[in-house]
Scaffold this motif. Structure first.
Motif, PDB file in Angstrom:
ATOM      1  N   ASP A  27       0.816  -1.221   0.000  1.00 48.12           N
ATOM      2  CA  ASP A  27       0.000   0.000   0.000  1.00 48.12           C
ATOM      3  C   ASP A  27       0.848   1.269   0.000  1.00 48.12           C
ATOM      4  OD1 ASP A  27      -2.503  -1.263   0.026  1.00 48.12           O
ATOM      5  OD2 ASP A  27      -2.346  -1.606   2.185  1.00 48.12           O
ATOM      6  N   PHE A  28       2.173   1.104   0.216  1.00 43.07           N
ATOM      7  CA  PHE A  28       3.040   2.279   0.284  1.00 43.07           C
ATOM      8  C   PHE A  28       4.184   2.187  -0.713  1.00 43.07           C
ATOM      9  CE2 PHE A  28       1.305   2.105   4.644  1.00 43.07           C
ATOM     10  CZ  PHE A  28       0.798   3.392   4.738  1.00 43.07           C
ATOM     11  N   GLU A  29       4.630   3.378  -1.135  1.00 44.07           N
ATOM     12  CA  GLU A  29       5.858   3.468  -1.925  1.00 44.07           C
ATOM     13  C   GLU A  29       6.778   4.444  -1.201  1.00 44.07           C
ATOM     14  OE1 GLU A  29       5.565   4.593  -6.242  1.00 44.07           O
ATOM     15  OE2 GLU A  29       6.911   6.184  -5.522  1.00 44.07           O
ATOM     16  N   LEU A  30       7.978   3.978  -0.843  1.00 47.42           N
ATOM     17  CA  LEU A  30       8.936   4.881  -0.191  1.00 47.42           C
ATOM     18  C   LEU A  30       9.518   5.777  -1.285  1.00 47.42           C
ATOM     19  CD1 LEU A  30      10.424   5.850   2.280  1.00 47.42           C
ATOM     20  CD2 LEU A  30      12.099   4.020   1.956  1.00 47.42           C
ATOM     21  N   SER A  31       8.988   7.011  -1.359  1.00 53.54           N
ATOM     22  CA  SER A  31       9.290   7.877  -2.499  1.00 53.54           C
ATOM     23  C   SER A  31      10.435   8.836  -2.236  1.00 53.54           C
ATOM     24  CB  SER A  31       8.047   8.698  -2.872  1.00 53.54           C
ATOM     25  OG  SER A  31       6.984   7.829  -3.139  1.00 53.54           O
ATOM     26  N   ALA A  32      10.716   9.110  -0.953  1.00 53.81           N
ATOM     27  CA  ALA A  32      11.823  10.036  -0.639  1.00 53.81           C
ATOM     28  C   ALA A  32      12.255   9.856   0.803  1.00 53.81           C
ATOM     29  CB  ALA A  32      11.380  11.488  -0.859  1.00 53.81           C
TER      30      ALA A  32
END
Ligand code: NAP
Length: 307
Positions: A27-32
């Motif tokens: 459900d999450f994307e580690l984007s920064a």
């Protein structure tokens, strides 16, 4: 929908828990990341939160894994920018800070999650359920660990706002306030401060409670050898023991829960639910006990303590 998230503070808990929990959750994307000194291979990194907020309006969630002292200023910036915010424990360095953040999140219509990772330990639901129908006679928290082993070189824990031994102790208080069927309050406390430190290395707390049970907590950061994160409860209908920080539970000597470590996976699952529902979860009861311990505590100065 996959939520883009930025992780702020790439230190011990970020590496040990947050990064695996985020990257293992579809459900999450580690984007920064935002960190003054560290970065993660393959993830866009920033050294300033302002910069990240300006350049990445698509990142909707900011998770703060920095020490409590700088956390308020970071949280205010993220909330003002309309982002959902997840706070490591303790949620701030003072209660007023936490109330201010809660109000700000409400006004902005975003989610604020003041996390208590120990409440997501495996034995918590069973412990809470078992206690519901019992009268407590004795309740003792024993949280004794070696600060040199768990907080090597972390000077912030000894500085004002760093909470000292309450940094781990507040985890026990977060379990206590979750499993007890009623509210309790501190009536006396004893805090031991090394003469060269601004936060306590040991504490003893006693609680007033409706069962008139003997209820107390012992926190100590000087324990070498085996480490102790136990809660022992004697009731009118048997005895319960929670150990390993709430991962394990036994009743009358019989093992009921032999848990493993899912706390941060569960925290991020909860954050996902909160964001989906535009809801917040800010329970400050463990922090209230810490503040009361400081207010009521008899201060004892002991010998200097060095790492
Ligand atoms: P840490 O490793 O000492 O610090 C985390 C990161 O925060 C550092 O790497 C640093 O990154 C950043 N930071 C430190 N001081 C800062 C400041 N003044 N301003 C901005 N950023 C700062 O601490 P930690 O052990 O991860 O603990 C962080 C939080 O997690 C605490 O509230 C703690 O109670 C909680 N927690 C820790 C553990 C644990 O086992 N350690 C377990 C559960 C919860 P940069 O210098 O690169 O910016």
């Amino acid at each position: 929908m996959v939520h883009k998230i930025a992780l702020v503070g790439i230190g011990k808990i970020a590496v040990d828990q947050h990064i695996p929990a985020i990257t293992n959750n579809p459900d999450f994307e580690l984007s920064a990341t935002v960190s003054r000194h560290a970065s993660i291979d393959g993830v866009e990194s920033y050294t300033s939160l302002d910069d990240m907020l300006e350049k990445r309006p698509d990142i909707g969630i900011v998770s703060l894994a920095i020490p409590p002292q700088p956390r308020f200023d970071y949280a205010v910036k993220a909330l003002r920018a309309g982002r959902h915010v997840m706070l490591e424990k303790p949620p701030g360095q003072s209660l007023a800070e936490c109330y201010a953040l809660e109000k700000m999140a409400q006004e902005k219509g975003v989610s604020l999650f003041a996390t208590w990772h120990s409440r997501f330990a495996d034995s918590i639901p069973a412990a809470k359920d078992w206690l519901k129908s019992r009268t407590i006679k004795r309740f003792r928290i024993t949280w004794k660990e070696d600060v040199r082993r768990w907080h090597p070189g972390q000077e912030w824990i000894w500085e004002p706002g760093g909470l000292g031994v309450f940094d781990p102790g507040i985890n026990a208080l977060s379990i206590m306030t979750e499993i007890l069927p009623y509210d309790v309050h501190i009536n006396a406390a004893k805090l031991e401060f090394p003469s060269n430190r601004d936060t306590p290395i040991a504490a003893h707390l006693a609680f007033t409670n409706p069962d008139n049970a003997v209820m107390d907590a012992v926190f100590d950061w000087r324990q070498e050898g085996p480490q102790t994160w136990d809660i022992d409860i004697e009731t009118d209908q048997g005895e319960m023991k929670m150990s390993s920080g709430g991962a394990k539970l036994s009743i009358d000597g019989k093992s009921i829960v032999e848990g493993s470590d899912h706390e941060y996976a569960n925290l991020y699952a909860q954050m996902h639910t909160l964001v989906q529902n535009r809801a917040s979860d800010v329970d400050l009861s463990p922090m209230i006990h810490v503040c009361d311990a400081y207010a009521l505590g008899k201060r004892i100065t002991i010998a200097e303590f060095e790492f």
